[in-house]
Structure formats: C-alpha cells, structure tokens
Write an enzyme that holds these catalytic residues in place. Structure first.
Site, short mmCIF file in Angstrom:
data_model
loop_
_atom_site.label_atom_id
_atom_site.label_comp_id
_atom_site.label_asym_id
_atom_site.label_seq_id
_atom_site.Cartn_x
_atom_site.Cartn_y
_atom_site.Cartn_z
N GLY A 17 50.84 -28.63 -31.41
CA GLY A 17 50.89 -30.01 -31.64
C GLY A 17 49.99 -30.35 -32.95
CB THR A 18 48.52 -29.03 -35.03
OG1 THR A 18 49.03 -27.72 -34.33
CG2 THR A 18 47.70 -28.66 -36.24
CB THR A 19 44.47 -32.73 -35.87
OG1 THR A 19 44.94 -33.25 -34.60
CG2 THR A 19 44.16 -33.84 -36.89
#
Lengths: 239, 256
Positions: A17-19
């Site tokens: 998903g991530t940032t």
C-alpha cells in the site's frame, strides 16, 4: 462484508500500500517509508523494509507490487555492480535511476511499481528521482509515492522548503509519512528513514510509539482497559 | 481524436507472464496488451505566425485526477529547426524524445551540411506511431510538431493511431474543443509575435478555467529561421471578480 466469505486475501498479490518519500536537503537526501505490506486487506508484514540499497551511495524506495519492485531492485543492483567495476568508480544516482526507468518503462504492461531513487554522488551531490508507474523519469527536489501519498500532497506543498538542514529534512519526512499512515489503510507500522550524504549513509528507525500523535489519536499505556472502565463518564457519543 | 481507454486483447500461445494471467478454457494464455496512460499531460497548442511557429503547453503531468508533477516540460526542441509538444502518457513522450534526439544526432554526424527539416521529422514520427498502432501497442501520445526551414513554416499533428495532418493552427486534448474555435475566429497568417502570443494566452486561459488537469504555469516555444527558443515558466492573470460570481444562488437556493 464478512472476512470469511471472501478468501481473496489469502491469494492476493503482496502489495505495498505504502507511503514513500524522498527529499533533497542542503548536503544530501533523506528517504522515508512506512512498513506495511498487505495482501488484500490482511497485513502480511507489519515491519517491512521498503528502502533497499542499490549501491553504497544510492537507495530506492519501493511502492506497488512487492514482487515487482523486489525484482526490479535486484536487477538494477546487479547491473550497477557490473557498471561500477567497468566505470572504476562509484555509480551516479542518475545512472541508477535511468536503469530503474528502463526496466519500468519497457515492461510497463507487466509491472505495478512506483519507485523513488535517491542518493549522493560527487557530480550532482544529493539527488532524488521519481519513477512513477508507467516509467516516467523525473529529477525533483522532493517527491512522494504510494497509496498514502495522496493524503500528504497538501502537507508537503505547505511544509517543504529548499535548502533544509539534515534535521529539518528528517523531521519533515517522519512527519509526512506518519500523517499519511494516520489516514491510509495501506500504510502503517513504523517509519524507516535512510539519510545519504558525502559523509555516508545512516539508517533510522522510528518505532510506532515514537511517532507524533495526530487528531483523534490517543496515547497507549496511559490507562488500562480496566481503569478506563472505572473512569467511565457516562455520556458517550450524542449526535 | 482522443481515445478512451480500451483494452486490446491478444492471444499469445507462448507463455509470457502476466500477473493476472490464467489459462483460459481453450488452453491458451491470454495476454492483455492493455495500455493505460498513467502520468499524463494535457493540451498543447500550436499556431503559425508571421515569422514562424509558436507552441504552448502547461507544465502539469497528472496522475489520474491528481496534478502530480507541476514543473514538467512538455515542449522539447528537435534539432535546430523544430519543436515538439506532446499530450498523453509522459513516459512515452520521454521515449519519443530520446528517439528524436538519436535521429537528429545521426543526422548531424553525417556532417554533410544538410539537416532534417520539420516535414521529415514529422514523417518519422508518423511512422513510429502508426507502426506501434498496428501492433496494438500504441505510444499513448498526441504530438504537435512545428518548425521552420529555408523560410518555410511547418505545423503538424500526429495522433496515437497515426492520424497525421498539417494546418495553420492545431491543438491536442481539450484544446481541440476549446481553443480551435477561438483560433479559427482570430488567427491570421500575418500575426506579429506579440499578437500570436496574446492569442495563445487567450486560449490557455480558457483551458485553465475549463480543463481540470491544467495548471496556471506555462511555457511557450518559438521557432523561426534563426532557431528555437523555449520560454521560462509564466502564469496568466485570471478573472474571478465577475459580479455574477458573488452570489449566484441568491434567488435560487440550492442551485449551483
């Protein structure tokens, strides 16, 4: 939607998903990322390391398909290793970024990978390159990526300035990733940062509890559940 | 001339990998030669004027509805006589730019005091776009090419499926719908540089008001016999002070 009805989470591809974020400061770059890897809605790894080393002086932040970005990183690491031998000196950040871009672009229909390449070399000093999905290549003073990035465009527009110090850049990175984690289901866990300058590389680990608290977050461990029950003040949510 | 996103399916009997591929009932592995644009640029405008060509484009590269990159240069010089501007997928534009750089470099290496003119470059571009279209794997761009050589002005368009033509004024994307009518009304062959720039600014303003993917940050490229110039970024004054804007729903609460 009952979890048991839909078993796609057991077979879904690992997605980060991530940032992710990369920021240039006065003497180098700071790369940052969260640590959540998901398969569908299940958190497959809550302490992943999404910032991978390509060479001693160049690192890459990975978002999108975990498998795709791992393979790309592996290929680029291998190619850069040979390139360094042939060149006789440290590879440049631009060379690394261009290799990442070449793989991402020429396999664009097969890949789901958004990456940030950052590092330090003697020619350009600190530099950050964005390689979003599709394989565009852009040198930028800072960039963000991953599903969580949408929540912090506004924050960065307001808070980023050129020529920050190392401490200011690190603080900005941690703040940005943690704000994104607050709202994005695909991001979470801890914040990892990698700072690269002429002096070398430092990895930092910002454990969950060390992160700033935002709106509607409450501190953990202040009162136990039992204490909270005893301190119940009667009225709860009234519309 | 813009294409909506459609999947082009193609059967491949050799097992090429695709993350979602599964053996269909006929045993073959179906590859989706789907190409979606991801990072996209919006309109490009082009006009001929008295002394040459003017191209204009904003500096936004969007990611869906997000205006993700706001300093993206979508106008590039090609050799000494031409400028190219592209809308659509920006990674494909970067690839095309590299191919054109290689083309003009090889041309220069002949060292025969002859250089490719804009018409030749346009033909080359057209070949590339059309051949990719034939393979169902297009370069997802709409490209404007403008140039001047030996006093002759050239302004042409190539689309992602290889449709190509020349005209006195051209546009891609929303520009086709919003800018062309204005250009049809106001364009003249003998416009000065100032008149041409002013006309383009007028069109850019309309695009800024009405195209959601546009930003108020532009570059203009000028091509004359002397050569190519690409301006530094500039912004246009906008007007939000119309009296009708102040209280539009006063007599019709709830309307928009």
């Amino acid at each position: 939607m009952a979890l048991s009805d839909d078993s796609s989470w057991m077979t879904a591809a690992h997605s980060m998903g991530t940032t992710i974020i990369g920021v240039e400061y006065a003497d180098g770059v700071v790369l940052g990322a969260d640590s959540r890897t998901t398969t569908g809605i299940y958190v497959a790894n809550r302490a992943s390391d999404k910032i991978s080393k390509l060479t001693d002086n160049v690192y890459i932040c990975r978002s999108g398909s975990a498998a795709d970005t791992q393979v790309i990183s592996d290929y680029v690491r291998y190619l850069l290793h040979q390139h360094t031998i042939v060149l006789g000196e440290q590879a440049t950040v631009k060379a690394a970024a261009k290799l990442v871009r070449e793989i991402a672009y020429s396999n664009k229909s097969f890949l789901e990978a958004g990456m940030i390449v950052g590092g330090w070399d003697k020619h350009e000093k600190g530099s950050i390159f964005g390689v979003p999905i599709g394989g565009t290549l852009l040198r930028v003073p800072f960039t963000i990526g991953g599903s969580g990035s949408t929540y912090i465009f506004g924050f960065l527009d307001q808070a980023w300035r050129p020529g920050m110090s190392k401490q200011e850049a690190q603080d900005l990175v941690v703040k940005a990733v943690s704000l994104a984690m607050a709202r994005d289901g695909g991001s979470g866990g801890v914040v990892r940062t990698v700072t690269i300058s002429s002096e070398g590389v430092t990895r930092d680990y910002f454990s969950h509890d060390r992160l700033p608290k935002w709106h509607e977050d409450i501190p953990a461990g202040v009162s136990t559940a039992l204490e909270a029950l005893e301190n119940a003040n009667g009225e709860w949510m009234v519309v | 001339m813009e294409h909506t996103i459609e999947a082009f399916k193609r059967e491949e009997s050799l097992g090429a990998r695709h993350s979602g591929a599964a053996a269909a009932s006929d045993g073959k592995i179906h590859i989706e030669r789907t190409q979606y644009p991801y990072v996209t640029g919006s309109s490009v405008l082009g006009i001929k004027y008295k002394d040459g060509i003017l191209l204009a484009a904003d500096m936004a590269a969007s990611y869906g509805s997000t205006k993700r990159y706001k300093s993206f240069q979508r106008l590039k010089p090609v050799g000494k006589h031409a400028v190219i501007g592209a809308s659509g997928e920006m990674s494909d534009f970067q690839q095309i730019s590299t191919m054109l750089d290689e083309l003009t470099l090889r041309d220069q290496m002949w060292d025969d005091s002859n250089t490719l003119g804009p018409h030749e470059i346009h033909s080359y571009l057209n070949r590339i776009m059309y051949q990719r279209r034939n393979k169902f794997d297009p370069l997802w761009n709409n490209i404007i090419l403008g140039g001047v050589k030996n006093g002759k002005k050239y302004l042409g368009v190539v689309s992602m499926i290889g449709v190509h033509f020349e005209d006195d004024h051209v546009a891609t994307g929303f520009g086709q719908h919003l800018a062309r009518p204005e250009l049809r009304k106001q364009w003249r062959a003998d416009m000065t540089l100032e008149e041409g720039v002013r006309l383009l600014e007028k069109c850019l303003l309309v695009l800024y008001y009405r195209d959601r993917s546009s930003i108020n940050k532009y570059q203009i490229a000028k091509v004359t016999e002397e050569g190519v110039t690409i301006s530094s970024p500039f912004a246009i004054e906008t007007n939000w002070e119309l009296e009708a804007f102040q209280n539009p729903t006063k007599n019709a609460e709830g309307s928009w």
